[in-house]
Design a protein around this motif. Structure first.
Motif, PDB file in Angstrom:
ATOM      1  N   SER A  68      -2.745   8.159  20.111  1.00 42.63           N
ATOM      2  CA  SER A  68      -2.564   6.902  20.835  1.00 42.63           C
ATOM      3  C   SER A  68      -1.211   6.316  20.470  1.00 42.63           C
ATOM      4  CB  SER A  68      -3.674   5.912  20.453  1.00 42.63           C
ATOM      5  OG  SER A  68      -3.426   4.645  21.048  1.00 42.63           O
ATOM      6  N   ASP A  70      -0.915   3.077  20.528  1.00 41.81           N
ATOM      7  CA  ASP A  70      -1.316   1.730  20.110  1.00 41.81           C
ATOM      8  C   ASP A  70      -1.627   1.740  18.609  1.00 41.81           C
ATOM      9  OD1 ASP A  70      -2.547  -0.683  19.595  1.00 41.81           O
ATOM     10  OD2 ASP A  70      -3.948  -0.563  21.289  1.00 41.81           O
ATOM     11  N   GLU A  73      -5.188   1.591  17.250  1.00 40.92           N
ATOM     12  CA  GLU A  73      -6.130   2.691  17.509  1.00 40.92           C
ATOM     13  C   GLU A  73      -6.066   3.731  16.398  1.00 40.92           C
ATOM     14  OE1 GLU A  73      -8.265   3.822  20.087  1.00 40.92           O
ATOM     15  OE2 GLU A  73      -8.270   1.737  20.779  1.00 40.92           O
ATOM     16  N   ARG A 180       0.610   1.800  26.964  1.00 40.13           N
ATOM     17  CA  ARG A 180       0.702   3.207  27.369  1.00 40.13           C
ATOM     18  C   ARG A 180      -0.599   3.910  27.019  1.00 40.13           C
ATOM     19  NH1 ARG A 180       5.081   6.956  24.943  1.00 40.13           N
ATOM     20  NH2 ARG A 180       4.219   8.493  26.379  1.00 40.13           N
ATOM     21  N   ASN A 181      -0.970   4.853  27.808  1.00 42.19           N
ATOM     22  CA  ASN A 181      -2.137   5.658  27.474  1.00 42.19           C
ATOM     23  C   ASN A 181      -1.840   7.097  27.899  1.00 42.19           C
ATOM     24  OD1 ASN A 181      -4.640   6.524  26.737  1.00 42.19           O
ATOM     25  ND2 ASN A 181      -5.756   5.376  28.313  1.00 42.19           N
ATOM     26  N   SER A 184      -4.243   9.941  29.154  1.00 44.47           N
ATOM     27  CA  SER A 184      -4.820   9.935  30.506  1.00 44.47           C
ATOM     28  C   SER A 184      -3.774   9.898  31.617  1.00 44.47           C
ATOM     29  CB  SER A 184      -5.837   8.801  30.676  1.00 44.47           C
ATOM     30  OG  SER A 184      -5.267   7.588  30.332  1.00 44.47           O
TER      31      SER A 184
END
Ligand code: MN
Length: 204
Positions: A68, A70, A73, A180-181, A184
């Motif tokens: 991740s 983030d 996370e 942002r991810n 996915s």
């Protein structure tokens, strides 16, 4: 050289190289910059294999949810067997019935540098190696999808050397981005542009 070979014993024992297209691993190729690779592996369960070049092999962790960007996370990362350096370019299908059967894509790759404190020898592989042995290692990734500082921290030692549990966390720096991810939104291979659905089961 013989050291790398011994470190790859578990990797080789688990595989039949007459049946799987994965590399056997000839030995270490030394390069000035150290590589990392994250492979998306659609095996019995989908996961990301996070690998860092350390001491002539790829130190490896299986990350079920993937990395991740983030910093809040924490992603579980289970230590797996060392892989040969050549594995960093492996993309294809491991045949059914073989160890880790399923599709493999190179989800991200690039170089990294250690951020772990260095008690003397700067830039040597020993720093990374001893930091991993001590259960906490941090590094800066320069990948196509991932950049910036990340840390791996061991939270539980495994019964055997290879199955300890770690947490992979983005460090809070200018490359951190909670919105942002990439797992996915950026599913394609950085080598071929293919997605898992583009790989055929009989393709290698
Ligand atoms: Mn895997």
């Amino acid at each position: 050289m013989s050291k790398s070979r011994k470190e790859l014993d578990a990797y080789r024992k688990a595989r039949d190289f007459r049946k799987t297209p994965e590399p056997r691993g000839a030995g270490s190729r030394s390069k000035p910059s150290r590589r990392f690779v994250i492979q998306l592996h659609d095996a019995s369960t989908l996961h990301y294999d996070f690998r860092l070049e350390v001491g002539g092999v790829l130190k490896s962790w299986a990350v079920p949810k993937g990395p991740s960007t983030d910093p809040r996370e924490k992603r579980l990362a289970i230590a797996t067997e060392d892989h040969p350096l050549e594995y960093a370019e492996f993309e294809g299908v491991i045949p059914e019935g073989e160890y880790g059967a399923g599709k493999v894509l190179v989800w991200d790759t690039g170089t990294y540098r250690s951020l772990s404190r260095d008690p003397g020898e700067s830039g040597s592989g020993e720093t990374m190696k001893s930091a991993i042995e001590d259960g906490h290692v941090s590094f800066w990734l320069d990948g196509k999808k991932l950049q910036g500082g990340f840390a791996l921290t061991r939270i539980r030692k495994g019964r055997d050397k290879g199955s300890s549990e770690w947490l992979l966390v983005k460090m809070d720096d200018e490359k951190a981005d909670a919105r942002r991810n990439p797992t996915s939104t950026e599913p394609a291979s950085v080598l071929s542009g293919r997605e898992l659905s583009d790989l055929e089961s009989n393709d290698s």
